[in-house]
Design a protein around this motif. Structure first.
Motif, PDB file in Angstrom:
ATOM      1  N   LEU A  61       0.852  -1.195   0.000  1.00  0.00           N
ATOM      2  CA  LEU A  61       0.000   0.000   0.000  1.00  0.00           C
ATOM      3  C   LEU A  61       0.888   1.246   0.000  1.00  0.00           C
ATOM      4  N   ALA A  62       0.598   2.202  -0.861  1.00  0.00           N
ATOM      5  CA  ALA A  62       1.403   3.425  -0.926  1.00  0.00           C
ATOM      6  C   ALA A  62       0.965   4.407   0.155  1.00  0.00           C
ATOM      7  N   LEU A  79       4.407   9.979   3.038  1.00  0.00           N
ATOM      8  CA  LEU A  79       4.892  10.296   4.379  1.00  0.00           C
ATOM      9  C   LEU A  79       6.353  10.722   4.299  1.00  0.00           C
ATOM     10  N   ASP A  80       6.721  11.696   5.135  1.00  0.00           N
ATOM     11  CA  ASP A  80       8.111  12.166   5.211  1.00  0.00           C
ATOM     12  C   ASP A  80       8.621  12.647   3.860  1.00  0.00           C
ATOM     13  N   GLY A  81       7.741  13.283   3.101  1.00  0.00           N
ATOM     14  CA  GLY A  81       8.169  13.908   1.865  1.00  0.00           C
ATOM     15  C   GLY A  81       8.283  12.995   0.673  1.00  0.00           C
ATOM     16  N   ARG A  82       7.822  11.757   0.788  1.00  0.00           N
ATOM     17  CA  ARG A  82       7.864  10.862  -0.368  1.00  0.00           C
ATOM     18  C   ARG A  82       6.757   9.819  -0.253  1.00  0.00           C
ATOM     19  N   LYS A  83       6.554   9.072  -1.330  1.00  0.00           N
ATOM     20  CA  LYS A  83       5.566   7.992  -1.339  1.00  0.00           C
ATOM     21  C   LYS A  83       6.325   6.676  -1.156  1.00  0.00           C
ATOM     22  N   VAL A 138       7.438  -0.282  -8.490  1.00  0.00           N
ATOM     23  CA  VAL A 138       8.212   0.635  -7.641  1.00  0.00           C
ATOM     24  C   VAL A 138       8.016   0.295  -6.171  1.00  0.00           C
ATOM     25  N   LEU A 139       6.785   0.071  -5.772  1.00  0.00           N
ATOM     26  CA  LEU A 139       6.502  -0.269  -4.381  1.00  0.00           C
ATOM     27  C   LEU A 139       7.084  -1.634  -4.011  1.00  0.00           C
TER      28      LEU A 139
END
Length: 575
Positions: free
Chosen positions: A35-36, A39-43, A243-244
């Motif tokens: 699950l994407a 958070l913290d400036g990125r996915k 990517v995930l």
């Protein structure tokens, strides 16, 4: 024979990387892991969120309680779905012993429950003072920095338990738009679109509440439905599965942990080659060592793909990079000299670096976070920081070779040819280290000129880098003019590393001041570091006394002098 032994060692290393085979098999929770989350400036995938959250709060990725060990993902699911009473679980790390003593916590415990910490008035007062000093832009003391770190862990636990605001819902159209939690999804989409997703989440929570970990497999279909629904909301914005999944594979494969195990096996085989099967075992060890470097290189490449930048921006990454530099520089020198000493000196040090990075996530935070503005120039980031870190790696390798030489001075003082060889090998590494550190300081000055408007400002990081350079330049020049003999050079390669340790660790964890604040951290143990340094210096002093002949009788010294005959010495070089 040499090539065959090296190939066998390489193949054995590759085979070990495949174990356990289950690491490559997706589990029933794969849809949930991927699950994407924005958070913290990125996915990033939920698996990474789980790993980082548990590591930051607990200080390890495996939660041990009630004589059981729980995987970080299972622990995070319990936090997220609030399936147990987290008010009373001893889950929050307070690792700095002086802080525990000051605020009245049990000195012999490291982890405490949420309610223990929020009800501690002394800790609350200390946090309040630290906040005020930070607001006034004043330098914080170590105790205050540690108190704020504990507050961050308490806050993170509070926000993680039953977190319905976890940003899982993608923005409809803007790639850089803000994501929201399931409970806030109606801000971006129609209620009837979000309702099925909320139902999937609620069913998963009810399933886990009714059966706990026993029902993890039962939520797999619900997790798949939730992910499909989130992806369908905005297919153009939602990250691709590949990517995930790549980041989840990186988390599970754990290349840096595998690398230090390969280095350890290579070290053991190289050590065994001193006695039997000299060449086959030696080249087998080289093959394993190359495999370890290869898997660590893959780890860097994968982390760069995930982060989109060089992996040298915090203490965790620098420690891993220095471990890689030690191994890589040693391999180059080893292949040029065919002397097993580089491998024997490098492997333990590379292992120490990687083990520390692997086992201390609360101190060496492995989180991939957005860069501070001064680091966003990837050109300077890509050349200055790796150059400085490689100089540290060279000096660490010299530290290792120096210890091998000192051990020979104590246990085999008659081995004059071997001692001469070790000194020459050490001298070469020190030269490389001085060259790299000088280049790194100059490159840092140029970067500082563009970023801060001055080439040099006597910032603590800059000052200690210069001190470290002088600590190595002086003995090298002393060696050149004959002021320092072979024994003295090996001793200085050990003692001078303390200046590197101060520039690398001390400025970040002890001083905690200066413009290089993006590298600062908490949780380090000055007492542990000082103890190791003290014991090491004591051993060097004993070796120096032994070399000077203190405490030895005249007959013993005469006998040792007669035994020091180069003509009967085995050089230790591989034919």
């Amino acid at each position: 024979m040499k090539v065959l032994a090296g190939i066998i060692g390489f193949c054995l290393g590759c085979l070990l990387l495949l174990l356990p085979l289950g690491q490559f098999q997706p589990d029933n929770l794969d849809s949930l892991r991927t699950l994407a989350v924005q958070l913290d400036g990125r996915k990033k995938p939920l698996d990474t969120v789980a790993k980082e959250t548990v590591a930051q709060i607990y200080g390890a990725t495996t939660y041990r309680h009630d004589e059981r060990a729980e995987d970080y993902f299972d622990t995070y699911l319990s936090l997220w779905f609030n399936t147990r009473n987290w008010n009373t679980e001893p889950f929050i790390l307070v690792g700095y012993r002086p802080l525990r003593e000051v605020v009245g916590l049990d000195r012999d415990r490291k982890r405490f429950a949420f309610q223990e910490l929020v009800n501690n008035s002394e800790l609350g007062a200390l946090v309040g003072r630290a906040r005020q000093k930070r607001a006034d832009d004043q330098d914080l003391e170590r105790l205050e920095r540690e108190a704020l770190a504990v507050e961050d862990r308490v806050t993170l636990l509070y926000n993680a338990v039953g977190d319905t605001n976890l940003p899982l819902v993608p923005h409809p159209s803007d790639l850089k738009g803000t994501w929201v939690g399931l409970s806030q999804g109606q801000k971006l989409y129609e209620p009837e679109t979000i309702a099925p997703l909320l139902a999937d989440y609620a069913l998963m929570q009810q399933t886990l509440l009714s059966g706990g970990a026993l029902h993890l497999n039962a939520i797999a279909p619900l997790a798949a439905a939730l992910k499909d629904g989130l992806t369908a909301l905005s297919p153009a914005i939602y990250p691709a599965d590949a990517v995930l999944a790549r980041e989840v594979r990186f988390n599970h494969f754990h290349p840096f942990a595998k690398a230090w195990k390969l280095y350890g096996l290579a070290f053991a085989i190289a050590l065994a080659s001193i006695g039997v099967l000299r060449q086959p075992l030696y080249w087998g060890a080289i093959g394993l060592f190359i495999t370890g470097i290869g898997i660590q290189t893959y780890g860097f490449w994968a982390r760069m793909q995930i982060a989109g930048r060089p992996p040298v921006t915090n203490m965790y990454e620098s420690v891993v990079w220095v471990g890689f530099g030690i191994a890589a520089i040693a391999l180059v020198f080893e292949l040029c000299s065919r002397a097993r000493y580089y491998l024997l000196a490098a492997a333990p040090l590379a292992i120490v670096c990687l083990v520390l990075a692997d086992s201390l996530p609360a101190v060496l935070d492995p989180t991939i976070s957005p860069l501070v503005p001064v680091l966003r120039d990837n050109f300077w980031l890509s050349i200055h920081v790796p150059t400085i870190a490689l100089s540290y790696a060279s000096f660490a390798l010299a530290l290792g070779v120096g210890h091998v030489a000192i051990a020979n001075y104590v246990f085999a003082p008659q081995a004059t040819l071997r001692l001469k060889t070790l000194t020459q090998l050490n001298y070469r590494v020190l030269q490389v280290g001085v060259l790299l550190l000088t280049a790194g300081i100059i490159l840092g000055g140029i970067w500082a000129h563009f970023s801060w408007g001055r080439f040099w400002g006597w910032d603590p990081k800059e000052t200690w880098a210069l001190i470290a350079l002088l600590c190595y330049v002086a003995p090298l020049h002393g060696r050149l003019v004959g002021w320092i003999d072979d024994f003295g050079l090996n001793v200085t390669s050990i003692v001078s590393f303390n200046a590197v340790l101060m520039a690398w660790y001390g400025v970040n964890f002890v001083l905690g001041s200066g413009l290089h604040s993006y590298g600062f951290g908490t949780g380090g143990s000055e007492l542990a570091i000082a103890s190791v340094v003290g014991v090491d210096l004591l051993l060097v002093a004993i070796a120096a006394a032994r070399h000077a002949g203190w405490g030895s009788s005249a007959e013993t010294l005469a006998a040792e002098g007669n035994n020091r005959k180069p003509s009967v010495e085995i050089s230790g070089l591989v034919d």
